[in-house]
Design a protein around this motif. Sequence first.
Motif, PDB file in Angstrom:
ATOM      1  N   LEU A 583       0.833  -1.195   0.000  1.00  0.00           N
ATOM      2  CA  LEU A 583       0.000   0.000   0.000  1.00  0.00           C
ATOM      3  C   LEU A 583       0.877   1.258   0.000  1.00  0.00           C
ATOM      4  CD1 LEU A 583      -3.123   0.578   0.241  1.00  0.00           C
ATOM      5  CD2 LEU A 583      -2.680   1.000   2.661  1.00  0.00           C
ATOM      6  N   LEU A 584       1.893   1.264   0.858  1.00  0.00           N
ATOM      7  CA  LEU A 584       2.775   2.431   0.938  1.00  0.00           C
ATOM      8  C   LEU A 584       3.609   2.556  -0.334  1.00  0.00           C
ATOM      9  CD1 LEU A 584       3.918   2.025   4.648  1.00  0.00           C
ATOM     10  CD2 LEU A 584       2.362   3.759   3.741  1.00  0.00           C
ATOM     11  N   ALA A 585       4.065   1.431  -0.860  1.00  0.00           N
ATOM     12  CA  ALA A 585       4.857   1.473  -2.094  1.00  0.00           C
ATOM     13  C   ALA A 585       4.046   2.012  -3.262  1.00  0.00           C
ATOM     14  CB  ALA A 585       5.386   0.082  -2.412  1.00  0.00           C
ATOM     15  N   ALA A 586       2.728   1.793  -3.227  1.00  0.00           N
ATOM     16  CA  ALA A 586       1.860   2.288  -4.305  1.00  0.00           C
ATOM     17  C   ALA A 586       1.568   3.775  -4.172  1.00  0.00           C
ATOM     18  CB  ALA A 586       0.563   1.496  -4.317  1.00  0.00           C
ATOM     19  N   GLY A 587       2.072   4.397  -3.122  1.00  0.00           N
ATOM     20  CA  GLY A 587       1.894   5.843  -2.967  1.00  0.00           C
ATOM     21  C   GLY A 587       0.693   6.240  -2.139  1.00  0.00           C
ATOM     22  N   THR A 588       0.069   5.283  -1.458  1.00  0.00           N
ATOM     23  CA  THR A 588      -1.089   5.618  -0.624  1.00  0.00           C
ATOM     24  C   THR A 588      -0.620   6.359   0.624  1.00  0.00           C
ATOM     25  OG1 THR A 588      -2.262   3.656  -1.382  1.00  0.00           O
ATOM     26  CG2 THR A 588      -3.022   4.675   0.675  1.00  0.00           C
ATOM     27  N   THR A 589      -1.132   7.557   0.820  1.00  0.00           N
ATOM     28  CA  THR A 589      -0.730   8.347   1.991  1.00  0.00           C
ATOM     29  C   THR A 589      -1.905   8.717   2.880  1.00  0.00           C
ATOM     30  OG1 THR A 589      -0.929  10.414   0.731  1.00  0.00           O
ATOM     31  CG2 THR A 589       1.239   9.334   0.757  1.00  0.00           C
ATOM     32  N   LYS A 631     -15.146  14.834   2.884  1.00  0.00           N
ATOM     33  CA  LYS A 631     -13.742  15.257   2.901  1.00  0.00           C
ATOM     34  C   LYS A 631     -13.174  15.209   1.498  1.00  0.00           C
ATOM     35  CE  LYS A 631     -12.779  13.207   7.459  1.00  0.00           C
ATOM     36  NZ  LYS A 631     -11.894  12.282   8.196  1.00  0.00           N
ATOM     37  N   THR A 632     -12.295  16.141   1.217  1.00  0.00           N
ATOM     38  CA  THR A 632     -11.582  16.046  -0.043  1.00  0.00           C
ATOM     39  C   THR A 632     -10.648  14.844  -0.008  1.00  0.00           C
ATOM     40  OG1 THR A 632     -10.105  17.169  -1.589  1.00  0.00           O
ATOM     41  CG2 THR A 632      -9.740  17.580   0.753  1.00  0.00           C
ATOM     42  N   ASP A 633     -10.530  14.190  -1.162  1.00  0.00           N
ATOM     43  CA  ASP A 633      -9.626  13.052  -1.293  1.00  0.00           C
ATOM     44  C   ASP A 633      -8.661  13.268  -2.446  1.00  0.00           C
ATOM     45  OD1 ASP A 633      -8.707  10.539  -0.418  1.00  0.00           O
ATOM     46  OD2 ASP A 633      -9.889   9.473  -1.916  1.00  0.00           O
ATOM     47  N   GLU A 634      -8.421  14.529  -2.748  1.00  0.00           N
ATOM     48  CA  GLU A 634      -7.520  14.849  -3.847  1.00  0.00           C
ATOM     49  C   GLU A 634      -6.069  14.595  -3.440  1.00  0.00           C
ATOM     50  OE1 GLU A 634      -8.016  15.660  -6.923  1.00  0.00           O
ATOM     51  OE2 GLU A 634     -10.213  15.747  -6.808  1.00  0.00           O
ATOM     52  N   PRO A 635      -5.295  13.958  -4.313  1.00  0.00           N
ATOM     53  CA  PRO A 635      -3.888  13.733  -4.001  1.00  0.00           C
ATOM     54  C   PRO A 635      -3.163  15.067  -3.770  1.00  0.00           C
ATOM     55  CG  PRO A 635      -4.564  12.492  -5.944  1.00  0.00           C
ATOM     56  CD  PRO A 635      -5.684  13.424  -5.629  1.00  0.00           C
ATOM     57  N   GLY A 636      -2.206  15.034  -2.858  1.00  0.00           N
ATOM     58  CA  GLY A 636      -1.414  16.235  -2.615  1.00  0.00           C
ATOM     59  C   GLY A 636      -1.952  17.119  -1.511  1.00  0.00           C
ATOM     60  N   ILE A 637      -3.189  16.903  -1.089  1.00  0.00           N
ATOM     61  CA  ILE A 637      -3.738  17.683   0.020  1.00  0.00           C
ATOM     62  C   ILE A 637      -3.572  16.859   1.288  1.00  0.00           C
ATOM     63  CG2 ILE A 637      -5.780  18.806   0.985  1.00  0.00           C
ATOM     64  CD1 ILE A 637      -6.803  19.267  -1.816  1.00  0.00           C
ATOM     65  N   GLN A 638      -2.589  17.204   2.069  1.00  0.00           N
ATOM     66  CA  GLN A 638      -2.286  16.409   3.255  1.00  0.00           C
ATOM     67  C   GLN A 638      -3.129  16.823   4.455  1.00  0.00           C
ATOM     68  OE1 GLN A 638       1.959  16.647   3.841  1.00  0.00           O
ATOM     69  NE2 GLN A 638       2.369  15.082   2.293  1.00  0.00           N
ATOM     70  N   HIS A 639      -3.230  18.110   4.678  1.00  0.00           N
ATOM     71  CA  HIS A 639      -3.959  18.594   5.852  1.00  0.00           C
ATOM     72  C   HIS A 639      -5.264  19.226   5.381  1.00  0.00           C
ATOM     73  CE1 HIS A 639      -0.485  17.721   8.307  1.00  0.00           C
ATOM     74  NE2 HIS A 639       0.264  18.383   7.446  1.00  0.00           N
ATOM     75  N   LYS A 640      -6.301  18.437   5.445  1.00  0.00           N
ATOM     76  CA  LYS A 640      -7.576  18.818   4.836  1.00  0.00           C
ATOM     77  C   LYS A 640      -8.184  20.042   5.517  1.00  0.00           C
ATOM     78  CE  LYS A 640      -8.592  14.006   3.536  1.00  0.00           C
ATOM     79  NZ  LYS A 640      -7.296  13.467   4.001  1.00  0.00           N
ATOM     80  N   VAL A 671     -13.609  12.682  -3.477  1.00  0.00           N
ATOM     81  CA  VAL A 671     -13.949  12.929  -2.069  1.00  0.00           C
ATOM     82  C   VAL A 671     -14.065  11.603  -1.326  1.00  0.00           C
ATOM     83  CG1 VAL A 671     -15.175  15.081  -2.585  1.00  0.00           C
ATOM     84  CG2 VAL A 671     -16.440  12.900  -2.519  1.00  0.00           C
ATOM     85  N   LEU A 672     -14.135  11.739  -0.005  1.00  0.00           N
ATOM     86  CA  LEU A 672     -14.476  10.629   0.872  1.00  0.00           C
ATOM     87  C   LEU A 672     -15.790  10.959   1.565  1.00  0.00           C
ATOM     88  CD1 LEU A 672     -11.180   9.692   2.769  1.00  0.00           C
ATOM     89  CD2 LEU A 672     -12.309   8.376   0.968  1.00  0.00           C
ATOM     90  N   ILE A 673     -16.656   9.975   1.650  1.00  0.00           N
ATOM     91  CA  ILE A 673     -17.862  10.080   2.468  1.00  0.00           C
ATOM     92  C   ILE A 673     -17.595   9.237   3.718  1.00  0.00           C
ATOM     93  CG2 ILE A 673     -20.332   9.744   2.593  1.00  0.00           C
ATOM     94  CD1 ILE A 673     -19.435  11.793   0.512  1.00  0.00           C
ATOM     95  N   CYS A 674     -17.654   9.884   4.865  1.00  0.00           N
ATOM     96  CA  CYS A 674     -17.247   9.217   6.106  1.00  0.00           C
ATOM     97  C   CYS A 674     -18.381   9.184   7.120  1.00  0.00           C
ATOM     98  CB  CYS A 674     -16.054   9.929   6.737  1.00  0.00           C
ATOM     99  SG  CYS A 674     -14.594   9.987   5.682  1.00  0.00           S
ATOM    100  N   GLN A 675     -18.359   8.116   7.885  1.00  0.00           N
ATOM    101  CA  GLN A 675     -19.262   7.984   9.026  1.00  0.00           C
ATOM    102  C   GLN A 675     -18.963   9.102  10.030  1.00  0.00           C
ATOM    103  OE1 GLN A 675     -18.235   4.449  11.104  1.00  0.00           O
ATOM    104  NE2 GLN A 675     -19.568   4.848  12.855  1.00  0.00           N
TER     105      GLN A 675
END
Length: 795
Positions: A583-589, A631-640, A671-675
């Motif tokens: 997962l980490l090798a694939a760039g998931t952050t 929540k935004t789920d766009e790559p590159g946005i670390q601190h939403k 985006v993410l839809i979260c509980q």
Amino acid sequence: MTTPINSKRASAPALVLPRQSMLAMLEARSVALVGASPRPGTFGQRMIDEVTRSPARPAVHLVNPKYRQIGERQCHPSLADLPGPVDLVLLGVPDTALEEQLALAARRGDRSAVIFGSAHDAQPNPGPDNPGPDNRSPDNPGPDNRSPDNPGPDNRSPANPDGAGPSLRARLAAIARAAGLELCGPGCMGFVNVRGGLRAVGYTEPDPLPAGPVALVTHSGSIFSAMLRTRRAIGFTVAVSSGQELVTAAPSYLEYALGLPETRVLALVLEAMRQPDQLRRVLTQAAERDIPVILLTAGRSARGRAMVAAHSGALAADDGGWEALSRAYGVHRVRDLAEMADTLELFAIGRRAIGRRAASERASGDRAASDRAAGDRAAGGQRTRGIATVHDSGLERAHAADLAEELGVPFAPISQATRASLAGILDPGLVPANPLDVWGTGAATRELFAGSLTALAQDEAVAAVALAVDLVHELDGDHSYPQAVLDAAARTDKPVAVLSNLPSVIDPELAAQLRDAGIPVLEGLRTGLLALSHLLDHATARPAPDPTAPAPDRPAPDRTGPDPTAPTSLRRHTARRRRGTSLLAAGTTSGAALLALLAEYGIMTVRALKAADAPAAAAAAEEIGYPVVLKTDEPGIQHKSDVRGVIMNLRGPGELAAAYAELSARLGRRVLICQTAPPGIELALGIARDPDLGPLIVVGAGGVLVELLADRVVALPPVDAAGAAQLLSELRISSLLDGLRGAPAADRGSVASAIAALSALAIELGDDLEALDVNPLICGPSGAIAVDALAVRRA
């Protein structure tokens, strides 16, 4: 061949004997002084004076091409002219001569060396006669100015005059390592082996040196010299000014010191963490042998770390690393030299305390008031052990109580029987309590104070007692106070000390008499209280972890595939680690996949579904159930939160559609839809990589308060549930977890389980992570649930 002075060494199950080359250095039978001089006041002359005063009487060889004889001793033109290799070479030469002289020592087979100079690459300053590295700061013996008394090449840099290539320090280190030569320094004052009778210094130090159970290693020459002159009950087996530690670092000296049966306390003053694996092994040995380790570090602040780099070129260890190391191995961190001196004296000549809680838990090596107070709540119940003090002033008693509460130093809750005993000896109107003010009419002072100290010491809850008075020189010759404390010490086997408010008023003769009788005289109320707290902490320390032992159920290091013969739990852990690595090798952050990984390790998370358009978002919300969080789920946005990328409490399809339209237009469609997590206290959990120690576990205040409050604790993995509960207790916001103003208490067990789960992740995936941030972890009565996470993969 070297015959060690110390032929009988302490034995312990985990004891690792020091290298033979360390014995050659620290117990040298033959010493060469390069740069020896007959001229009074020069460094070369002081080297001769100090080494020849060594009680062990090593063979001394003087080296300087300018002289054939110094006093009654022959002086050789060069190391090459000595009859054979020596155990130790003291290089009292300018920096321009160091490389040539060290290389010569290495070729000859000399065993070790001390470099006093700073070993800078700066060009020399030709000029008048310069007597070498004397008359300079003990921490930095000075620039490489040529001295007529010091042999060496001409006034040019020994190599690479243009500054290209390895630095002088790097070249010196390479020479020593290639020859297997131990090297103290550069930028040091040398060492004294008090137990072994060797003075390897070039600066005038006390004679005789203070002997005792403390082994000191300091990066500061000034502190080295100061500690040898404290006039306190602090004596040494060995004291080392190790300087830049190009080759031989603090753990090697400590390993040697632990081999001496007389060593009962280790004292460290460090600005950088070198050879961390060996340091952890040494700390394990110290913990197994119940030897307290007292640590003062430089570089807590950003400015302090910058000054460390400017002073020595060393990278100061991050304070979180020191904190984690201290917690793991029961190291007692002190904040200044005054606290160190009081703590060392208490451990060096005082008695040891018994545990202050029946079910003891190790507390942090670096204490603050709220840490200790909350720590007891986590262990269950209030403290059952603490200190007791006797005062001759009501105001000073109140002042001591205020300060102890601020510092988190516990006063023991004394029993009714003890109160009755005290009431029988106190003057009318005085209240039997702890701390205790006994001054009334002033009659029968010795008997009153001795009786009060004794009564308190007999209380089961009291771990140590102190006479908290200003030990002044009494103009009328009355010695009732010191006599009272001696009387009390004779009636109990618990620790007894004198605790002064003002160091400058202490009568040195009375203090010396008490110290000779084994009574520590602590020279400041704040530092003395902290020293007593270190004494209590040491009594409750758990065994230190073995740094070489694998964590339970830790997967094998290879990743070729699951082993069908391995236990089920181990196969499961190996599989989850492989998935995490992929997962980490694939760039998931961040995002749903990272939350799912946390859940696989046992951390409860909110349910999160991805969406890339409005219909998908609506479908995800229906599946999860309203209210939801967008929540935004766009790559590159670390601190939403920083980009207003989190919209909470969306209660229906209309609110979600409007929110999605606004967010996607501003930040992007993914985006993410979260509980929606239930309400609770927000914490932050994390993994941070320390350059010396590897992954560390970080627990702190969460949400937007994570940086505002800077309330965090740090630990080395593995952290089990009990250790996690202790970490929680040390946070300033810990009391919020117990419920505030009618709010329900959080499930501390669930929070501790989440921390322990993160520790497992750190062990399995720590080599792949630079950092992992779980923020917030919302902690409520129904458990602890992770809402968001961010991973930073190691490059």
